[in-house]
Scaffold this active site. Structure first.
Site, PDB file in Angstrom:
ATOM      1  N   GLY A 233      40.308  43.331  49.392  1.00  0.00           N
ATOM      2  CA  GLY A 233      38.952  43.869  49.442  1.00  0.00           C
ATOM      3  C   GLY A 233      38.508  44.375  48.092  1.00  0.00           C
ATOM      4  O   GLY A 233      38.989  43.937  47.046  1.00  0.00           O
ATOM      5  N   SER A 234      37.625  45.343  48.102  1.00  0.00           N
ATOM      6  CA  SER A 234      37.043  45.883  46.871  1.00  0.00           C
ATOM      7  C   SER A 234      37.997  46.849  46.187  1.00  0.00           C
ATOM      8  O   SER A 234      38.940  47.380  46.793  1.00  0.00           O
ATOM      9  CB  SER A 234      35.733  46.609  47.189  1.00  0.00           C
ATOM     10  N   GLY A 238      40.725  49.712  47.540  1.00  0.00           N
ATOM     11  CA  GLY A 238      42.074  49.858  47.018  1.00  0.00           C
ATOM     12  C   GLY A 238      42.391  51.269  46.566  1.00  0.00           C
ATOM     13  O   GLY A 238      43.536  51.733  46.692  1.00  0.00           O
ATOM     14  N   GLU A 255      44.978  43.193  46.754  1.00  0.00           N
ATOM     15  CA  GLU A 255      44.222  42.115  46.109  1.00  0.00           C
ATOM     16  C   GLU A 255      42.767  42.552  46.080  1.00  0.00           C
ATOM     17  O   GLU A 255      42.051  42.465  47.072  1.00  0.00           O
ATOM     18  CB  GLU A 255      44.391  40.804  46.883  1.00  0.00           C
TER      19      GLU A 255
END
Length: 501
Positions: A233-234, A238, A255
């Protein structure tokens, strides 16, 4: 919608599953309701996690090559359902048909990779400094793995993680994005069919899926019974997930964002570069983490490159992604369109020149679909907005005079996922992929920043997360490493020559 219902039913959905729930799933193409899914109650999450932990105690004892057989069966199910799952991806995410099919093919490919891997979970034999001693490494199953995915790759990313986790001896709990749960469910149902064929060798709870909003993901992230959380995701996401997992000493695979650049040198094949720019910046409507965001072009070839790129942009067919020949589908929702418009406004305020694109199109045909012309902005320098990832088909053009300057521009962003250079000059190529070159997790030569293959490890540095999925030795993250020292002598010498007598 009757046709789409048939697709869902062929993928294993029962009518009640997609008609009697509280989670509304809409197509970004026209805003139509695709499904009403039943959500997983938050208060059931502990039971889900407990089932996964119980399954682990059994699954870890199944020999790895036998676990590989399950993944082989999953690959067969994905191959058989490729057309239908690909269609669901296109309807739910807005990808063109070929990209939807390509995503499912990634699942097939990672199953084949994992099948071979199931016989190659090797450790090392290491020389000991002590006579009559041997040191070796072993990799053991780790435990339940939570897989939390984003909307843009709702099928492939789950497959990447689950195929490796399963052959490594780990059960999986899948939390798909609430923006694209149908694609994830269809992929998961293929796994359920494989488990059914595999028989009673697969324990109950080996693979589970939870559908709903953020609190479900939070339960997985915070549970000490989930030793590994893989979250896509963004960067903002994270920053939340990483510290929470770290606070309980868990492992994570993050990721996150990408701000990927292409350097085009005077020695570039411009025809190849133009094709790479087109797919890199426009594919999936710019909604890939590996999408091309920046072109860093040498001053001497800038005009020639931009002329060709703009001509190619002018020939793009924007429209329903299910219609053959269309190359650009819709943005995922209105929020993505608004974010793109804000970035365009900011870029121009920071001195950028809008060369083309940026407007919403097809409003009459699709009043609830956010189709947009891919935009190109010529920037005087790498300003703050250029360093910010905008998840849309927005391409910034930067100019350089020497390669060291271009590499500095490539690296001077918070993200570090993917990058590439177009050049036939081997000195330029070698510098770009050297320790003094790109600081990204992936650095390509004469190919765009997207379109990664299964065999290589996928992931990036800096705010991209620093972790790896898919190929190479990414499998080691799903396992517990143990170092064993074996004394087969009659003596007990100590290391470092210590005498403790």
């Amino acid at each position: 919608m009757t046709q789409f219902k048939s697709v869902l039913e062929r993928c294993g959905f029962k009518t009640a599953e997609f008609t009697e729930g509280s989670l509304t799933v809409r197509s970004p193409i026209d805003g139509s309701i695709l499904a009403q899914l039943q959500e997983t109650p938050v208060d059931s999450m502990q039971a889900v996690i407990n089932r996964s932990h119980a399954a682990f105690l059994t699954w870890r004892m199944v020999p790895a090559p036998v676990r590989g057989e399950l993944v082989r069966l999953w690959g067969e199910e994905l191959r058989a359902a490729k057309q239908d799952i690909g269609h669901i991806v296109s309807m739910e995410v807005g990808k063109i048909v070929e990209e939807g099919l390509g995503e499912v093919q990634e699942g097939v490919d990672i199953c084949e990779f994992a099948l071979g891997l199931s016989r190659q979970l090797h450790g090392k034999t290491i020389a000991s400094e002590r006579p009559g001693h041997r040191i070796m490494e072993q990799f053991h199953p780790l435990g339940p793995v939570a897989v939390i995915t984003a909307f843009n790759f709702p099928s492939a990313v789950f497959a990447w993680n689950a195929a490796l986790a399963l052959v490594c001896g780990d059960p999986v709990i899948f939390k798909p994005s609430e923006k694209a749960p149908l694609s994830g469910l269809a992929t998961f149902k293929a796994l359920e069919r494989a488990i059914a064929k595999f028989g009673d060798r697969a324990p109950e709870g080996l693979a589970q899926i939870v559908v709903g909003l953020t609190p479900l993901a939070e339960a997985l992230v915070e549970s000490p019974k989930i030793p590994l959380v893989s979250a896509t995701g963004s960067t903002r996401m994270g920053r939340i997930v990483g510290p929470k997992v770290a606070s309980r000493f868990g492992k994570r695979i993050l990721e996150l964002g990408g701000n990927n650049a292409m350097i085009v040198t005077p020695a570039a094949d411009l025809d190849m570069a133009v094709r790479a720019v087109l797919f890199g910046a426009v594919g999936t409507a710019g909604q890939r983490c590996t999408s091309l965001r920046r072109v860093i072009v040498h001053r001497s070839v800038k005009d020639a490159l931009l002329e060709r790129v703009q001509k190619a942009y002018g020939n793009l067919r924007i429209g329903n992604p299910l219609t053959p020949g269309n190359l650009v589908g819709p943005l995922i929702d209105e929020g993505a369109f608004t974010a793109m418009q804000k970035s365009l406004e900011t870029a121009q305020a920071e001195g950028g020149k809008l060369l083309r694109g940026g407007k919403r199109v097809l409003e009459k045909e699709y009043p609830k679909g956010f189709f947009v012309e891919p935009a190109i902005v010529d920037m005087p320098s790498q300003t703050a907005i250029v360093k910010h990832e905008t998840f849309a088909p927005l391409l910034y053009v930067l100019t350089y005079d020497d390669l060291e300057e271009a590499i500095e521009l490539n690296n001077d962003v918070p993200q570090g996922l993917s990058s590439c250079i177009f050049s036939t000059n081997m000195q330029e190529v070698e510098l770009f992929i050297s320790q003094a070159g790109s600081d990204c997790g992936m650095a390509n030569v004469n190919i765009g920043p997207n379109g990664a293959e299964i065999g290589g490890a996928f992931g990036g540095e800096k705010e991209t997360g620093g972790d790896r999925e898919s190929g190479s030795d990414a499998w080691k993250q799903y396992m517990r490493r143990t170092t064993n020292t074996i004394n087969f002598s009659k003596e007990l010498p100590l290391a470092q020559g210590i005498n403790f007598g």
